[in-house]
Design a protein around this motif. Structure first.
Motif, short mmCIF file in Angstrom:
data_model
loop_
_atom_site.label_atom_id
_atom_site.label_comp_id
_atom_site.label_asym_id
_atom_site.label_seq_id
_atom_site.Cartn_x
_atom_site.Cartn_y
_atom_site.Cartn_z
N HIS A 447 28.96 10.83 41.99
CA HIS A 447 29.91 11.94 41.82
C HIS A 447 30.98 11.91 42.92
O HIS A 447 32.18 12.05 42.63
N THR A 448 30.56 11.70 44.16
CA THR A 448 31.51 11.64 45.27
C THR A 448 32.49 10.49 45.09
O THR A 448 33.66 10.60 45.46
N ALA A 449 32.02 9.39 44.51
CA ALA A 449 32.87 8.22 44.31
C ALA A 449 33.78 8.34 43.09
O ALA A 449 34.55 7.41 42.80
N GLY A 450 33.71 9.48 42.40
CA GLY A 450 34.61 9.73 41.29
C GLY A 450 34.11 9.30 39.93
O GLY A 450 34.86 9.34 38.94
N ALA A 451 32.84 8.93 39.82
CA ALA A 451 32.29 8.54 38.52
C ALA A 451 32.07 9.77 37.65
O ALA A 451 31.77 10.86 38.15
N VAL A 452 32.20 9.60 36.35
CA VAL A 452 31.85 10.66 35.40
C VAL A 452 30.33 10.65 35.22
O VAL A 452 29.74 9.61 34.90
N LEU A 453 29.70 11.80 35.46
CA LEU A 453 28.26 11.96 35.22
C LEU A 453 28.07 12.63 33.87
O LEU A 453 28.56 13.74 33.64
N ALA A 454 27.34 11.97 32.98
CA ALA A 454 26.92 12.57 31.72
C ALA A 454 25.41 12.75 31.81
O ALA A 454 24.66 11.78 31.82
N LEU A 455 24.96 13.99 31.93
CA LEU A 455 23.55 14.25 32.19
C LEU A 455 22.80 14.53 30.89
O LEU A 455 23.37 14.99 29.90
N SER A 456 21.49 14.24 30.93
CA SER A 456 20.72 14.31 29.70
C SER A 456 19.23 14.37 30.02
O SER A 456 18.81 14.23 31.17
N SER A 457 18.45 14.55 28.96
CA SER A 457 17.01 14.71 29.12
C SER A 457 16.23 13.42 28.93
O SER A 457 15.19 13.22 29.55
N ASP A 458 16.71 12.56 28.02
CA ASP A 458 15.95 11.40 27.55
C ASP A 458 14.67 11.83 26.84
O ASP A 458 13.68 11.14 26.87
N TRP A 459 14.70 13.01 26.21
CA TRP A 459 13.57 13.43 25.39
C TRP A 459 13.24 12.31 24.40
O TRP A 459 14.15 11.68 23.87
N ASN A 460 11.98 12.02 24.17
CA ASN A 460 10.81 12.69 24.63
C ASN A 460 10.18 12.03 25.85
O ASN A 460 8.97 12.25 26.13
N VAL A 461 10.96 11.24 26.57
CA VAL A 461 10.48 10.66 27.82
C VAL A 461 10.28 11.76 28.86
O VAL A 461 9.35 11.72 29.67
N ALA A 462 11.14 12.75 28.85
CA ALA A 462 11.01 13.90 29.75
C ALA A 462 11.32 15.17 28.96
O ALA A 462 11.75 15.12 27.81
N GLU A 463 11.12 16.32 29.60
CA GLU A 463 11.33 17.60 28.94
C GLU A 463 12.78 17.73 28.44
O GLU A 463 13.71 17.35 29.13
N MET A 464 12.94 18.33 27.28
CA MET A 464 14.28 18.46 26.71
C MET A 464 15.09 19.57 27.38
O MET A 464 16.33 19.50 27.42
#
Length: 562
Positions: A447-464
């Motif tokens: 984030h500090t370096a200016g990258a776009v962060l697209a966040l997600s769950s990766d369900w069903n690997v982790a909680e949705m």
């Protein structure tokens, strides 16, 4: 990070279909960061402003939604959510079974209530449950499964675990280990299959892999079972306030499942479906992919990006690292393509205008993808491709600035970085070794370096639940709370995490003109939360619920607050 916002001016207010009032609206729009009210007409936002001005948009037929002072956010956009895999109610559920004995107990209990089952199927086994840091074998399953074939999927669905009966049923033997649904691991002494199958996500979830499993009579792969998983996951998604789901890996056959969900009214969240590009994909396949993208191109169901793999996962030591795994001699994992071949492939796909989602977890895998994007730009010329590297689990600091420089999106899953999943004592951290822990899920650095962060769950690997992801991004603590955070230097603040789940994910998928912020002209997708997660103690983020979920101006889910 620059977003292009589409504003539709309205000079003379006329009655809206819906007016939201008495809200604390966090718009994720830098031009108007906060508001108290908004108006919706024909499914889109026509005004955002103060409560005092809302009456001008209110007529006899206008529906009024009183937020009662609660926080309102844009609908969450889960940038990597396997709703089609879901969580299968017909399987033995192994989440939380942290020992082999616990796995045995759950399978035994399931068998007692399903005495006539032709198959035993289970999901979500944790690698760390197997003693000694080894991978599981058929001998570990045989005592409780006996002569009934058993298929057990890992929590990340990247590997499968078979008992002896399933090895026989599926035709796995020392002379047939390269399977349509994975690569069977063999004993280094005897040469016999151990029962552990690698590359299930790459092969078993492919079009050919699914067909092979269906033909072999594996119930898990049957279309009705697939649809059941999808429908349940879609219901969960909308309940969590996820108004857009990016389903990252589908075959052309799978699109019929989404059509069915739409016809049956189960597609309340909007869908972006990426198509899987395994090895062997032909130019004819690409023509069919492009045709599907033209066919499915509306704000409810959109098809287009391509999903590729460059490496696998860290826990079974199949991710590609720059240096060897801890305690594994010279072993540093493999890439699915030689670097030069992958660069040529991505350059060809880029030239055809495809956006690529590339799974990469290890630092060498990530670098291979960045090098390929650099090659594509050099050959084809820079374009707004928004190729994504998905997961970015172990990133060498030298490659951090390259995301912004090359316009590559970091599609990441904060929950994976929790200490109870990947930290000290867990397979991920022990396989990488303490000297590389600083490379783990570098959200803040990117984030500090200016990258776009697209966040997600990766369900069903982790909680949705997005609250789980936001909490972990902010704290790097386990869900039980307390304890020392792991790699706290890579935490981000709540507002940045919210942006990653809204505008960042919208931008990552070319949706920023329609979604991601509460801005005039955009689709009226928003959530009313039970708590103000921007102001409460981070521990209170957990347990926050989406009390009201609105998609296109229509209320599609309601539930009481925590």
């Amino acid at each position: 990070m620059e977003f292009v916002l589409m504003h539709i001016p309205v000079t003379q207010p006329t009655p809206a279909d819906l007016v939201l009032t008495h809200a604390r609206i966090h718009t994720v729009d830098p031009d108007l960061p906060e508001a108290e009210a908004l108006a919706v007409r024909d499914g889109r936002i026509v005004w955002v402003g103060a409560d005092a001005d809302a009456a001008a948009w209110t007529g006899a037929e206008t529906r009024i939604l009183d937020a009662g002072g609660r926080l309102v956010l844009p609908g969450f956009i889960d940038a990597h959510n396997h709703v089609r895999l879901g969580s299968d109610g017909a399987c033995v559920q192994l989440a939380g079974a942290r020992t082999l004995d616990a796995i045995h107990q759950r399978i035994t209990s399931w068998r007692a209530s399903h005495p006539g089952a032709a198959w035993i199927e289970a999901e979500a086994f944790d690698y760390s449950a197997i003693p000694g840091g080894r991978m599981p074998t058929a001998a570990d399953l045989d005592p409780v499964t006996k002569d009934t074939p058993a298929l057990v999927l890992s929590y990340d669905v990247h590997t499968a675990w078979l008992n002896t009966a399933a090895l026989r049923r599926l035709g796995v033997h020392r002379d047939r280990t390269s399977l349509p649904f994975g690569e069977a691991v063999t004993d280094p002494v005897t040469g016999e299959p151990t029962g552990f199958v690698r590359d299930f996500a790459v092969k078993g979830l492919s079009r050919d892999g699914h067909r092979a499993l269906r033909e072999l009579g594996v119930p898990w792969a049957a279309p009705d079972r697939q649809y059941g998983r999808l429908a349940k996951s879609l219901d969960d998604a909308i309940g969590y306030g996820i108004t857009t789901v990016v389903e990252p890996q589908n075959s052309l056959d799978d699109l019929a499942l989404f059509e069915r969900a739409r016809a049956e009214g189960r597609l309340r969240s909007r869908i972006v479906a990426a198509l899987f590009h395994p090895r062997g994909t032909t130019e004819t396949d690409l023509d069919e992919f492009a045709a599907a993208a033209r066919k499915y191109d509306d704000d409810r169901l959109n098809v287009g990006p391509l999903k590729l793999y460059i490496d696998d996962v860290v826990e079974p030591r199949t991710a590609a690292l720059l240096e060897p795994y801890a305690g594994c001699g010279r072993h540093r994992g493999d890439t699915f393509y030689p670097a030069e071949e992958f660069a040529e492939l991505l350059t060809r796909l880029d030239a055809r205008g495809f956006q690529c989602f590339v799974h990469a977890t290890g630092d060498r895998g990530i670098r291979t993808v960045l090098d390929a994007v650099a090659r594509a730009r050099a050959v084809n010329g820079p374009r707004d491709a928004r190729h994504q590297i998905v997961h970015v689990e172990c990133l060498d600091p030298a490659d951090t600035p390259r995301f912004a420089e090359l316009g590559v999106v970091a599609c990441m899953q904060p929950r994976h970085a929790a200490p109870d999943i990947a930290g000290p004592g867990q397979d991920w951290a022990e396989s990488i070794g303490p000297e590389r822990w600083h490379k783990a899920w570098p959200l803040r650095s990117l984030h500090t370096a200016g990258a776009v962060l697209a966040l997600s769950s990766d369900w069903n690997v982790a909680e949705m639940d997005p609250m789980v992801g936001i909490y972990t991004a902010v704290t790097r603590r386990p869900l039980t709370g307390g304890g020392e955070p792991w790699t706290p230097q890579e935490t981000i603040d709540v507002a940045t995490a919210v942006e990653g789940y809204t505008m960042g994910s919208a931008y990552a998928n070319f949706l920023e003109n329609d979604r991601g912020s509460l801005t005039v002209g955009k689709l009226a997708d928003f959530v009313i939360l039970s708590r103000d997660i921007l102001r409460v103690d981070p521990e209170e983020i957990l347990g926050t619920v989406a009390e009201t979920v609105v998609v296109g101006g229509e209320t599609v889910s309601t539930r009481p607050g925590a």
